[in-house]
Design an enzyme around this catalytic site. Structure first.
Site, short mmCIF file in Angstrom:
data_model
loop_
_atom_site.label_atom_id
_atom_site.label_comp_id
_atom_site.label_asym_id
_atom_site.label_seq_id
_atom_site.Cartn_x
_atom_site.Cartn_y
_atom_site.Cartn_z
N HIS A 1 72.20 -35.09 48.70
CA HIS A 1 71.42 -34.40 49.74
C HIS A 1 70.11 -33.87 49.19
O HIS A 1 70.04 -33.43 48.05
CB HIS A 1 72.23 -33.24 50.31
CG HIS A 1 73.30 -33.67 51.28
ND1 HIS A 1 73.37 -33.22 52.55
CD2 HIS A 1 74.32 -34.53 51.13
CE1 HIS A 1 74.40 -33.78 53.17
NE2 HIS A 1 75.00 -34.57 52.32
N PRO B 1 80.58 -17.33 50.87
CA PRO B 1 80.28 -18.76 50.70
C PRO B 1 78.95 -19.23 51.30
O PRO B 1 78.59 -20.39 51.14
CB PRO B 1 81.46 -19.46 51.40
CG PRO B 1 82.05 -18.44 52.30
CD PRO B 1 81.78 -17.11 51.70
N TYR C 1 69.12 -22.59 45.89
CA TYR C 1 70.19 -23.37 46.52
C TYR C 1 70.57 -24.57 45.65
O TYR C 1 71.75 -24.86 45.44
CB TYR C 1 69.74 -23.86 47.90
CG TYR C 1 70.90 -24.39 48.73
CD1 TYR C 1 71.62 -23.55 49.57
CD2 TYR C 1 71.29 -25.72 48.64
CE1 TYR C 1 72.70 -24.01 50.30
CE2 TYR C 1 72.37 -26.20 49.37
CZ TYR C 1 73.07 -25.33 50.20
OH TYR C 1 74.14 -25.79 50.91
P1 RFL Z 1 90.36 -20.67 41.67
O1 RFL Z 1 89.94 -21.96 42.20
O2 RFL Z 1 90.82 -19.64 42.63
O3 RFL Z 1 91.49 -20.95 40.61
C1 RFL Z 1 92.29 -19.93 40.06
C2 RFL Z 1 93.64 -20.51 39.73
O4 RFL Z 1 94.43 -19.52 39.07
C3 RFL Z 1 95.75 -19.59 39.57
N1 RFL Z 1 96.40 -18.30 39.30
C4 RFL Z 1 97.33 -18.12 38.32
N2 RFL Z 1 97.89 -18.98 37.45
C5 RFL Z 1 98.85 -18.50 36.58
N3 RFL Z 1 99.26 -17.20 36.60
C6 RFL Z 1 98.73 -16.29 37.47
N4 RFL Z 1 99.13 -15.02 37.44
C7 RFL Z 1 97.71 -16.75 38.38
N5 RFL Z 1 96.98 -16.16 39.37
C8 RFL Z 1 96.20 -17.10 39.90
C9 RFL Z 1 95.56 -19.90 41.04
O5 RFL Z 1 96.74 -20.47 41.61
C10 RFL Z 1 94.41 -20.89 40.99
O6 RFL Z 1 94.83 -22.23 40.90
O7 RFL Z 1 89.21 -19.99 40.79
P2 RFL Z 1 88.00 -20.64 39.90
O8 RFL Z 1 88.51 -21.71 39.01
O9 RFL Z 1 87.27 -19.49 39.35
O10 RFL Z 1 87.08 -21.40 40.97
C11 RFL Z 1 86.31 -20.67 41.87
C12 RFL Z 1 86.27 -21.39 43.22
O11 RFL Z 1 87.56 -21.78 43.61
C13 RFL Z 1 85.69 -20.47 44.29
O12 RFL Z 1 84.53 -19.80 43.81
C14 RFL Z 1 85.28 -21.17 45.57
O13 RFL Z 1 86.22 -22.04 46.08
C15 RFL Z 1 84.99 -20.06 46.59
N6 RFL Z 1 85.20 -20.50 47.93
C16 RFL Z 1 84.22 -21.24 48.49
N7 RFL Z 1 83.07 -21.46 47.80
C17 RFL Z 1 82.10 -22.21 48.33
O14 RFL Z 1 81.06 -22.39 47.70
N8 RFL Z 1 82.28 -22.78 49.60
C18 RFL Z 1 83.43 -22.59 50.32
O15 RFL Z 1 83.58 -23.13 51.41
C19 RFL Z 1 84.46 -21.80 49.79
N9 RFL Z 1 85.62 -21.58 50.47
C20 RFL Z 1 86.40 -20.22 48.64
C21 RFL Z 1 86.61 -20.80 49.91
C22 RFL Z 1 87.41 -19.40 48.10
C23 RFL Z 1 88.58 -19.11 48.80
N10 RFL Z 1 89.54 -18.20 48.19
C24 RFL Z 1 90.79 -17.85 48.65
C25 RFL Z 1 89.23 -17.56 46.96
C26 RFL Z 1 87.80 -20.55 50.61
C27 RFL Z 1 88.79 -19.72 50.06
C28 RFL Z 1 90.03 -19.52 50.87
C1 PHB Z 2 81.43 -26.78 52.58
O1 PHB Z 2 82.62 -26.46 52.56
O2 PHB Z 2 81.06 -27.97 52.75
C2 PHB Z 2 80.40 -25.73 52.43
C3 PHB Z 2 80.80 -24.40 52.29
C4 PHB Z 2 79.84 -23.43 52.16
C5 PHB Z 2 78.50 -23.76 52.15
C6 PHB Z 2 78.10 -25.07 52.28
C7 PHB Z 2 79.07 -26.06 52.41
O3 PHB Z 2 77.55 -22.79 52.04
#
Ligand code: RFL
Ligand code: PHB
Length: 393
Positions: A75, A296, A387
Site C-alpha cells: 500500500h 489501534p 504511519y
Molecule cells: P501478544 O500477541 O499479546 O502475545 C503475548 C503472548 O503471551 C501469552 N501469555 C503467556 N504465556 C505464558 N505464560 C503466561 N503467564 C502468559 N500470559 C500471556 C499470550 O497467550 C500471548 O500468546 O503480545 P506481543 O507479542 O507483544 O504482540 C503485540 C500485538 O499482539 C499487539 O500489539 C497488537 O495485536 C495490538 N492489537 C492490534 N494492533 C493493531 O495494530 N491493529 C489491530 O487491529 C489490533 N487489534 C490488538 C487487537 C490487541 C488485542 N488484544 C487483546 C491485546 C485486538 C486485540 C483483541
Molecule cells: C487491520 O486490522 O487491518 C487494521 C487495524 C488497525 C489499523 C489499520 C488496520 O489502524
C-alpha cells in the site's frame, strides 16, 4: 518437577516472543519459549494487519518475510473521510517512497512458529508461566505449569513478551514500577468478512455516529471496524446492523460504500494507552504489549512490539559476543523514546477520528485537525512518516 536450563527464557509466543526466539537462534543464543495457549489458538487469533516499511524489511532480513513478500498487499496511501467527503493521503510520496504492507498478524505468527519448529528449537504451548523469580540476580528462573506437570526454567535472562494481560511486569518491585494509562470512552467492534474489499486503500473515517475503518486481508477478505460505546456488547449487533452502520459511516457523495458478505469473525476491543517504565529490571526485559499498549488507530501495536525485539536481540548479542552490557543497560531508555513517539501518534490518530458524543468543543478541534492533515502538506508529511515507518526510523 522438570527442570531446564537455557540462556534466554521467553514468556509468550506472540509476535514479540517468537521473533526474539528466532533472532537469538540466528545469533547462536539458546532460548526456551513458554506459551500459555495452544498452537492452534495463537495461529488463529485475528488482530493487527498493517506492517511498517522497516519492520517488513526486518522480517525479510531474518528470513521470516518470504510469504509476507509474496502474499502481503503493498500500500502507498490511506484515505481519510470526514464531513461526507474523501481525502487521499499519498503516504509513499510524502515518506521517501516507503510503502507499508497489509498482512495479518496471525500470518506473521504462523510463519515464525513454522521456522521455530523447523529449527527444532524449544517452544512449549499450553504452558502457563506462574512465577518469575530472582531477576535481580545473575541466575533468574521461571516456574510454569503444563497440564499436571510443573516446569522450572533456569536462564541468564528472562524476556517478558506475555502481552497486555501478562504477568511478567509483576516481577518489577512496586517502588521502581511506574504505569501511565489513558482509557478512551469508546471501543472497536471489528469484523472479518468474506467479501472483496470495495476499496484498494485503507479508509479511516470520522462520522457523527462514530469512527469507521475499512481494511482488508486479501482480495477476497475484508476487515472492518466501527467505533462503539465502551459498554456495547456483540449481541446488541446483528450482522445486518453492522453492515448498515458501516455503509452509513463510509458514505460519501461520490464513492462506493461497502461490499457485504458472510461475517467470519467478530470481536470488541477496548481502547487504551499504557506505558510501563522501566522496561528492564535486573535480568528481566519487557517487550511488546507486556510493556505498552496503544489504541489501534495508528496501527502501531505489533510494529512497536517487533521494534522492541530488534533492540533486545542486538543487546543480547553484544552481551554474549563481547561480554558488553552497555546495550542491555540502555535497552529501556532506547525503547521508551520510540514507545512514547508511537503513543503520541496513536493518541493523535485516535483523538482526531473518534467523535466525542458530549463535547462539541472537542469535535470542532477534531475537524480542524482533519482539515490540517488533509490540506497542509507539512501536517500530512508528519502523519505519513509516522504511519509508514515509525519504528525503525
Ligand atoms: P501478544 O500477541 O499479546 O502475545 C503475548 C503472548 O503471551 C501469552 N501469555 C503467556 N504465556 C505464558 N505464560 C503466561 N503467564 C502468559 N500470559 C500471556 C499470550 O497467550 C500471548 O500468546 O503480545 P506481543 O507479542 O507483544 O504482540 C503485540 C500485538 O499482539 C499487539 O500489539 C497488537 O495485536 C495490538 N492489537 C492490534 N494492533 C493493531 O495494530 N491493529 C489491530 O487491529 C489490533 N487489534 C490488538 C487487537 C490487541 C488485542 N488484544 C487483546 C491485546 C485486538 C486485540 C483483541
Ligand atoms: C487491520 O486490522 O487491518 C487494521 C487495524 C488497525 C489499523 C489499520 C488496520 O489502524
Amino acid at each position: 518437577m522438570k527442570e531446564l536450563r537455557t540462556q534466554v527464557a521467553i514468556v509468550g509466543a506472540g509476535p514479540a516472543g517468537l521473533l526474539l526466539g528466532h533472532m537469538l537462534h540466528l545469533q547462536g543464543i539458546e532460548s526456551v519459549i513458554l506459551e500459555h495457549r495452544s498452537r492452534e489458538y495463537v495461529e488463529k487469533r485475528v488482530r493487527a494487519g498493517v506492517i511498517e516499511f522497516g519492520i517488513a524489511n526486518l522480517l525479510e532480513e531474518v528470513g521470516a518475510g518470504e510469504r509476507l513478500r509474496r502474499e502481503g498487499l503493498v500500500h502507498r496511501g490511506i484515505e481519510l473521510r470526514y464531513d461526507h467527503s474523501a481525502h487521499r493521503i499519498p503516504l509513499s510520496e510524502l515518506a521517501d517512497g516507503k510503502i507499508y504492507t497489509v498482512y495479518g498478524q496471525q500470518e506473521v505468527v504462523k510463519d515464525l512458529i513454522a521456522l521455530r519448529v523447523a529449527q527444532g528449537a524449544p517452544l512449549h504451548f499450553d504452558t502457563e508461566v506462574t512465577a518469575i523469580e530472582d531477576v535481580n540476580t545473575t541466575a533468574p528462573y521461571i516456574d510454569a505449569r503444563c497440564g499436571d506437570e510443573d516446569l522450572r526454567v533456569h536462564a541468564d535472562f528472562v524476556a517478558g513478551c506475555d502481552g497486555s494481560f501478562g504477568a511478567s511486569h509483576r516481577a518489577i518491585p512496586s517502588d521502581v514500577f511506574r504505569r501511565y494509562e489513558r482509557v478512551y470512552p469508546f471501543s472497536w467492534l471489528g469484523i472479518l468478512a468474506e467479501a472483496p474489499p470495495a476499496t484498494e486503500e485503507l479508509i479511516y473515517g470520522r462520522h457523527e455516529n462514530g469512527f469507521v475503518l475499512y481494511s482488508m486481508r486479501s482480495p477476497t477478505i475484508s476487515r472492518l471496524y466501527l467505533g462503539v460505546r465502551p459498554d456495547e456488547t456483540l449481541d446488541q449487533w446483528s450482522d445486518e446492523q453492522i453492515w448498515d452502520e458501516l455503509a452509513e459511516r463510509l458514505s460519501t457523495d461520490e464513492r462506493p460504500e461497502v461490499n457485504r458478505g458472510p461475517i467470519l469473525e467478530r470481536g470488541i476491543t477496548a481502547m487504551r494507552s499504557v506505558v510501563i517504565e522501566p522496561m528492564r529490571y535486573g535480568r528481566l526485559f519487557l517487550a511488546g504489549d507486556a510493556a505498552h499498549i496503544v489504541p489501534p488507530t495508528g496501527a502501531k501495536g505489533m510494529n512497536l512490539a517487533l521494534g522492541d525485539v530488534r533492540v533486545l536481540a542486538e543487546a543480547l548479542d553484544t552481551y554474549y559476543v563481547k561480554n558488553d552490557e552497555a546495550l542491555l543497560d540502555a535497552y529501556s531508555a532506547t525503547c521508551l523514546e520510540r514507545v512514547w513517539r508511537a503513543e503520541e501518534f496513536s493518541n493523535y490518530m485516535t483523538q482526531m477520528l473518534h467523535p466525542n458524543y458530549e463535547d462539541e468543543f472537542e469535535n470542532g478541534v477534531q475537524r480542524a485537525r482533519l482539515r490540517q492533515a488533509t490540506q497542509s502538506r507539512e501536517a500530512a508529511t508528519v502523519l505519513s512518516r509516522n504511519y509508514v515507518d515509525l519504528n525503525t526510523m
